[in-house]
Design a protein around this motif. Structure first.
Motif, PDB file in Angstrom:
ATOM      1  N   GLU A 188     -35.092  64.379  12.720  1.00  0.00           N
ATOM      2  CA  GLU A 188     -34.545  63.020  12.711  1.00  0.00           C
ATOM      3  C   GLU A 188     -33.027  63.035  12.658  1.00  0.00           C
ATOM      4  OE1 GLU A 188     -35.438  61.027   8.801  1.00  0.00           O
ATOM      5  OE2 GLU A 188     -33.426  61.836   8.487  1.00  0.00           O
ATOM      6  N   ARG A 191     -32.488  56.869  10.488  1.00  0.00           N
ATOM      7  CA  ARG A 191     -33.732  56.355   9.931  1.00  0.00           C
ATOM      8  C   ARG A 191     -33.969  54.866  10.155  1.00  0.00           C
ATOM      9  NH1 ARG A 191     -32.162  59.601   4.653  1.00  0.00           N
ATOM     10  NH2 ARG A 191     -32.439  61.680   5.535  1.00  0.00           N
ATOM     11  N   GLY A 241     -33.902  66.804   8.602  1.00  0.00           N
ATOM     12  CA  GLY A 241     -32.835  65.837   8.776  1.00  0.00           C
ATOM     13  C   GLY A 241     -31.528  66.524   9.100  1.00  0.00           C
ATOM     14  N   ASP A 243     -27.486  66.285   8.268  1.00  0.00           N
ATOM     15  CA  ASP A 243     -26.589  65.641   7.308  1.00  0.00           C
ATOM     16  C   ASP A 243     -25.338  66.500   7.122  1.00  0.00           C
ATOM     17  OD1 ASP A 243     -25.478  64.806   4.588  1.00  0.00           O
ATOM     18  OD2 ASP A 243     -27.152  63.397   4.786  1.00  0.00           O
ATOM     19  N   THR A 251     -29.576  65.386  -0.541  1.00  0.00           N
ATOM     20  CA  THR A 251     -30.086  65.050   0.788  1.00  0.00           C
ATOM     21  C   THR A 251     -31.595  65.219   0.863  1.00  0.00           C
ATOM     22  OG1 THR A 251     -29.629  67.300   1.597  1.00  0.00           O
ATOM     23  CG2 THR A 251     -27.922  65.653   1.920  1.00  0.00           C
ATOM     24  N   ARG A 252     -32.124  66.242   0.203  1.00  0.00           N
ATOM     25  CA  ARG A 252     -33.584  66.419   0.191  1.00  0.00           C
ATOM     26  C   ARG A 252     -34.265  65.246  -0.502  1.00  0.00           C
ATOM     27  NH1 ARG A 252     -32.134  71.652  -1.328  1.00  0.00           N
ATOM     28  NH2 ARG A 252     -32.904  71.323  -3.453  1.00  0.00           N
ATOM     29  N   LEU A 255     -34.283  62.217   1.794  1.00  0.00           N
ATOM     30  CA  LEU A 255     -35.331  62.360   2.809  1.00  0.00           C
ATOM     31  C   LEU A 255     -36.691  61.985   2.239  1.00  0.00           C
ATOM     32  CD1 LEU A 255     -34.621  65.696   4.748  1.00  0.00           C
ATOM     33  CD2 LEU A 255     -35.117  63.489   5.781  1.00  0.00           C
ATOM     34  N   TYR A 258     -37.230  58.241   1.522  1.00  0.00           N
ATOM     35  CA  TYR A 258     -37.528  57.449   2.710  1.00  0.00           C
ATOM     36  C   TYR A 258     -38.946  57.712   3.217  1.00  0.00           C
ATOM     37  CZ  TYR A 258     -37.472  55.783   7.513  1.00  0.00           C
ATOM     38  OH  TYR A 258     -37.796  55.142   8.694  1.00  0.00           O
ATOM     39  N   TRP A 259     -39.293  58.972   3.372  1.00  0.00           N
ATOM     40  CA  TRP A 259     -40.552  59.310   4.034  1.00  0.00           C
ATOM     41  C   TRP A 259     -41.781  59.137   3.142  1.00  0.00           C
ATOM     42  CZ3 TRP A 259     -41.299  59.564   9.009  1.00  0.00           C
ATOM     43  CH2 TRP A 259     -40.200  59.796   9.842  1.00  0.00           C
ATOM     44  N   LEU A 273     -39.698  68.756   3.526  1.00  0.00           N
ATOM     45  CA  LEU A 273     -38.592  68.006   4.105  1.00  0.00           C
ATOM     46  C   LEU A 273     -37.276  68.667   3.686  1.00  0.00           C
ATOM     47  CD1 LEU A 273     -40.723  65.771   2.573  1.00  0.00           C
ATOM     48  CD2 LEU A 273     -39.577  64.308   4.230  1.00  0.00           C
ATOM     49  N   SER A 275     -32.782  69.251   5.044  1.00  0.00           N
ATOM     50  CA  SER A 275     -31.684  68.891   5.952  1.00  0.00           C
ATOM     51  C   SER A 275     -30.895  70.128   6.375  1.00  0.00           C
ATOM     52  CB  SER A 275     -30.730  67.899   5.277  1.00  0.00           C
ATOM     53  OG  SER A 275     -31.343  66.643   5.109  1.00  0.00           O
TER      54      SER A 275
END
Length: 317
Positions: A188, A191, A241, A243, A251-252, A255, A258-259, A273, A275
């Motif tokens: 991705e 988002r 992701g 980033d 950042t993890r 992710l 969101y998911w 997940l 980045s």
């Protein structure tokens, strides 16, 4: 008498014209022409051209191929290598400063067609500015771009060294990961809306290098806006992701936050997940193999976790 006069006149004219003809011939022979990555023949009268770069990717490629000392200006997004910080800026996509480019009188303007505006390119060409397309979108095309820069900029030796190092590192990754079981991957970029990597980006090659399977490699475009229903149907095992902060705890967590709206996705259920630093994966340059190593290790970690789970007597999968 008339014939003698005519002969004399022709002789004088030839005497005057021949030096000019010789100079013109020498100038023509000194021009060298290279076919760029759009298939256009680009001809220059110098093998040490003054170059302006209009994208971070082309800037990195120029320096990697040994032409950094010939770069006289860059776009505002170029930030690597460190030497770039000292160069003048000519704006950045989509606001390129055409007047600044013309004023610097470059011999060549390097572009990356996937990221630079076609309108800007046409404007520059209409003003007599020579364009050189470094439109690398695959791992092999990175080597091709370096070779072309070496030829157009007269830096063949350094370009070859960079290609050799790149090829050795690439071959090592292929040897290590090519034989492993495939992993379904969603890459991705954004988002809201959800923008993912399609089949025409170096990221697709990197995922394949790691024995991953980009679930949107069938999209014949660099990126695509995707509905969540499509993602659910394809059910990625790993979500990656991009980033600038890399694969930090922050950042993890973002992710996952969101998911986790779609807990039935295998990647979410198994918390697979992570980045990758944007610059190390989105730019088709030799540094992309740093991003590749990160992705390969993460996909291998998923395989190992899956194997451990399958071997556990408590596993219900």
């Amino acid at each position: 008498m008339k014939t003698v006069t005519t002969v004399h006149t022709i002789t004088v004219l030839l005497a005057l014209l021949l030096p000019w003809a010789t100079v013109s011939s020498n100038q023509a022979s000194s021009r060298h022409c290279i076919t760029d990555m759009s298939g256009r023949s680009v001809c220059l009268a110098t093998d040490k051209p003054k170059i302006i770069s209009l994208s971070p990717a082309s800037t990195e490629l120029l320096f990697a191929a040994g032409a950094g000392s010939q770069v006289i200006a860059v776009d505002q997004h170029s930030d690597y290598p460190e030497a770039v910080a000292r160069l003048p800026r000519v704006g950045g996509y989509p606001n390129i400063n055409i007047e600044a480019i013309v004023g610097l009188k470059p011999d060549l303007v390097a572009i990356w067609k996937e990221g630079d505006s076609t309108t800007v390119v046409k404007q520059l060409e209409s003003l007599g500015i020579t364009i050189f397309d470094l439109n690398a979108v695959t791992l092999d095309e990175i080597k091709q771009a370096l070779t072309l820069i070496g030829e157009i900029a007269g830096t063949q030796a350094q370009a070859k060294k960079t290609i050799d190092v790149f090829s050795t590192r690439l071959n090592a990754l292929q040897t290590q990961y090519a034989h492993l079981s495939p992993v379904r991957v969603l890459f991705e970029f954004w988002r809201a809306p959800l923008i993912v990597a399609g089949g025409r980006l170096v990221i697709n090659d990197v995922i394949a290098l790691c024995s991953g399977d980009n679930i949107y490699r069938d999209v014949a475009a660099p990126t695509a806006e995707i509905a969540i229903e499509s993602v659910i149907a394809r059910d990625p095992q790993v979500i990656i992701g991009s980033d600038p902060r890399g694969n930090s705890a922050e950042t993890r967590q973002e992710l996952l936050d969101y998911w986790r709206q779609w807990p039935n996705l295998q990647a979410v259920r198994q918390r697979q997940l992570f980045s990758v630093t944007s610059d190390l994966i989105a730019r088709p340059t030799p540094r992309v193999l740093e991003g590749a190593e990160m992705i390969c290790k993460q996909l291998q970690a998923f395989r190992q976790a899956k194997q451990d789970q399958n071997q556990s007597p408590l596993s219900n999968d």
